[in-house]
Design a protein around this motif. Structure first.
Motif, PDB file in Angstrom:
ATOM      1  N   VAL A  48      27.214 -11.733  42.122  1.00  0.00           N
ATOM      2  CA  VAL A  48      28.162 -12.623  42.780  1.00  0.00           C
ATOM      3  C   VAL A  48      28.275 -13.877  41.916  1.00  0.00           C
ATOM      4  N   CYS A  49      29.509 -14.288  41.643  1.00  0.00           N
ATOM      5  CA  CYS A  49      29.745 -15.430  40.753  1.00  0.00           C
ATOM      6  C   CYS A  49      30.831 -16.343  41.310  1.00  0.00           C
ATOM      7  N   VAL A  50      30.745 -17.619  40.938  1.00  0.00           N
ATOM      8  CA  VAL A  50      31.842 -18.556  41.162  1.00  0.00           C
ATOM      9  C   VAL A  50      32.727 -18.459  39.931  1.00  0.00           C
ATOM     10  N   VAL A  51      34.022 -18.179  40.153  1.00  0.00           N
ATOM     11  CA  VAL A  51      34.921 -17.942  39.024  1.00  0.00           C
ATOM     12  C   VAL A  51      35.937 -19.057  38.805  1.00  0.00           C
ATOM     13  N   ASN A  52      35.925 -20.102  39.635  1.00  0.00           N
ATOM     14  CA  ASN A  52      36.929 -21.148  39.465  1.00  0.00           C
ATOM     15  C   ASN A  52      36.355 -22.525  39.109  1.00  0.00           C
ATOM     16  N   PHE A  53      35.167 -22.549  38.526  1.00  0.00           N
ATOM     17  CA  PHE A  53      34.674 -23.777  37.906  1.00  0.00           C
ATOM     18  C   PHE A  53      35.249 -23.838  36.493  1.00  0.00           C
ATOM     19  N   PRO A  54      35.396 -25.029  35.936  1.00  0.00           N
ATOM     20  CA  PRO A  54      35.830 -25.092  34.537  1.00  0.00           C
ATOM     21  C   PRO A  54      34.733 -24.538  33.629  1.00  0.00           C
ATOM     22  N   PHE A  94      28.043 -21.577  23.021  1.00  0.00           N
ATOM     23  CA  PHE A  94      28.575 -20.572  23.943  1.00  0.00           C
ATOM     24  C   PHE A  94      29.355 -21.232  25.073  1.00  0.00           C
ATOM     25  N   SER A  95      30.517 -20.692  25.402  1.00  0.00           N
ATOM     26  CA  SER A  95      31.309 -21.174  26.532  1.00  0.00           C
ATOM     27  C   SER A  95      31.037 -20.285  27.742  1.00  0.00           C
ATOM     28  N   SER A  96      30.405 -20.857  28.761  1.00  0.00           N
ATOM     29  CA  SER A  96      30.078 -20.128  29.984  1.00  0.00           C
ATOM     30  C   SER A  96      31.231 -20.318  30.958  1.00  0.00           C
ATOM     31  N   GLU A  97      31.899 -19.207  31.316  1.00  0.00           N
ATOM     32  CA  GLU A  97      33.133 -19.269  32.099  1.00  0.00           C
ATOM     33  C   GLU A  97      32.929 -19.106  33.598  1.00  0.00           C
ATOM     34  N   VAL A 129      24.694  -7.475  28.063  1.00  0.00           N
ATOM     35  CA  VAL A 129      23.659  -8.514  28.116  1.00  0.00           C
ATOM     36  C   VAL A 129      23.200  -8.749  26.686  1.00  0.00           C
ATOM     37  N   ASP A 130      23.337  -9.989  26.217  1.00  0.00           N
ATOM     38  CA  ASP A 130      22.940 -10.328  24.852  1.00  0.00           C
ATOM     39  C   ASP A 130      21.925 -11.459  24.860  1.00  0.00           C
ATOM     40  N   GLU A 131      21.099 -11.470  23.842  1.00  0.00           N
ATOM     41  CA  GLU A 131      20.132 -12.553  23.691  1.00  0.00           C
ATOM     42  C   GLU A 131      20.869 -13.852  23.402  1.00  0.00           C
ATOM     43  N   PHE A 132      20.236 -14.971  23.760  1.00  0.00           N
ATOM     44  CA  PHE A 132      20.823 -16.293  23.546  1.00  0.00           C
ATOM     45  C   PHE A 132      19.735 -17.210  22.979  1.00  0.00           C
ATOM     46  N   PRO A 133      19.351 -16.990  21.718  1.00  0.00           N
ATOM     47  CA  PRO A 133      18.250 -17.757  21.152  1.00  0.00           C
ATOM     48  C   PRO A 133      18.534 -19.247  21.010  1.00  0.00           C
ATOM     49  N   ASP A 152      32.558  -7.972  34.321  1.00  0.00           N
ATOM     50  CA  ASP A 152      33.887  -7.451  34.612  1.00  0.00           C
ATOM     51  C   ASP A 152      34.239  -7.732  36.066  1.00  0.00           C
ATOM     52  N   PHE A 153      35.353  -8.446  36.270  1.00  0.00           N
ATOM     53  CA  PHE A 153      35.821  -8.782  37.604  1.00  0.00           C
ATOM     54  C   PHE A 153      37.073  -7.999  37.989  1.00  0.00           C
ATOM     55  N   GLY A 154      37.306  -6.884  37.327  1.00  0.00           N
ATOM     56  CA  GLY A 154      38.449  -6.039  37.665  1.00  0.00           C
ATOM     57  C   GLY A 154      39.728  -6.520  37.010  1.00  0.00           C
ATOM     58  N   PRO A 155      40.858  -5.853  37.327  1.00  0.00           N
ATOM     59  CA  PRO A 155      42.108  -6.125  36.614  1.00  0.00           C
ATOM     60  C   PRO A 155      42.680  -7.521  36.807  1.00  0.00           C
ATOM     61  N   GLU A 156      42.421  -8.164  37.935  1.00  0.00           N
ATOM     62  CA  GLU A 156      43.008  -9.489  38.177  1.00  0.00           C
ATOM     63  C   GLU A 156      42.401 -10.563  37.270  1.00  0.00           C
ATOM     64  N   LEU A 157      41.081 -10.541  37.090  1.00  0.00           N
ATOM     65  CA  LEU A 157      40.394 -11.582  36.316  1.00  0.00           C
ATOM     66  C   LEU A 157      39.871 -11.090  34.976  1.00  0.00           C
ATOM     67  N   GLY A 158      39.657  -9.798  34.851  1.00  0.00           N
ATOM     68  CA  GLY A 158      39.147  -9.247  33.598  1.00  0.00           C
ATOM     69  C   GLY A 158      37.680  -9.563  33.371  1.00  0.00           C
ATOM     70  N   ILE A 159      37.302  -9.592  32.110  1.00  0.00           N
ATOM     71  CA  ILE A 159      35.912  -9.855  31.731  1.00  0.00           C
ATOM     72  C   ILE A 159      35.741 -11.334  31.438  1.00  0.00           C
ATOM     73  N   ARG A 160      34.721 -11.911  32.044  1.00  0.00           N
ATOM     74  CA  ARG A 160      34.370 -13.323  31.836  1.00  0.00           C
ATOM     75  C   ARG A 160      32.929 -13.382  31.347  1.00  0.00           C
ATOM     76  N   ARG A 161      32.590 -14.473  30.668  1.00  0.00           N
ATOM     77  CA  ARG A 161      31.246 -14.623  30.108  1.00  0.00           C
ATOM     78  C   ARG A 161      30.465 -15.690  30.859  1.00  0.00           C
ATOM     79  N   SER A 162      29.136 -15.512  30.852  1.00  0.00           N
ATOM     80  CA  SER A 162      28.265 -16.468  31.523  1.00  0.00           C
ATOM     81  C   SER A 162      26.926 -16.553  30.813  1.00  0.00           C
ATOM     82  N   SER A 163      26.389 -17.753  30.754  1.00  0.00           N
ATOM     83  CA  SER A 163      25.009 -17.964  30.326  1.00  0.00           C
ATOM     84  C   SER A 163      24.190 -18.061  31.603  1.00  0.00           C
ATOM     85  N   ALA A 164      23.196 -17.170  31.741  1.00  0.00           N
ATOM     86  CA  ALA A 164      22.440 -17.117  32.991  1.00  0.00           C
ATOM     87  C   ALA A 164      20.941 -17.186  32.714  1.00  0.00           C
TER      88      ALA A 164
END
Length: 109
Positions: A64-70, A77-80, A20-24, A36-48
């Motif tokens: 819980v996250c939606v992982v198939n939005f662009p 920052f690119s929120s995945e 968890v990092d600050e986002f000034p 971390d979504f495990g070995p199939e998807l790996g680590i993804r980033r999100s701005s929350a």
């Protein structure tokens, strides 16, 4: 209304917050999360926009996250992935979390 096939197209997965990092630079207060979504998807980033949760309460928790939005560009920052929550009028976004220890990468049904 959407039909069941449209709903099934939304890929919701369980992930574990690993950092968890600050986002000034965010216009609306937010954290930058690595999830971390495990070995199939790996680590993804999100701005929350969940800053009412302290960093310590988020690190290591399941979400819980939606992982198939662009990816969505939020400032520099690119929120995945989209972290899901319920909208509470007093607290803002209240995280949706699995009950117990679901494995990271598990699909939400």
């Amino acid at each position: 209304m959407i039909d069941l096939d449209q709903f099934r197209a939304v890929d919701m997965r369980v992930g574990r917050v690993v950092s968890v990092d600050e986002f000034p630079q965010a216009r609306v207060p937010a954290w930058k999360l690595a999830i971390d979504f495990g070995p199939e998807l790996g680590i993804r980033r999100s701005s929350a926009q969940i800053t009412h949760y302290p960093r310590e309460a988020l690190e290591g928790t399941l979400v819980v996250c939606v992982v198939n939005f662009p990816p969505r560009q939020i400032g520099p920052f690119s929120s995945e992935v989209l972290v899901l929550g319920a909208l509470d009028p007093e607290r803002g976004v209240v995280l949706l979390r699995p009950d117990g220890e679901a494995a990271p990468g598990s699909r939400v049904a």
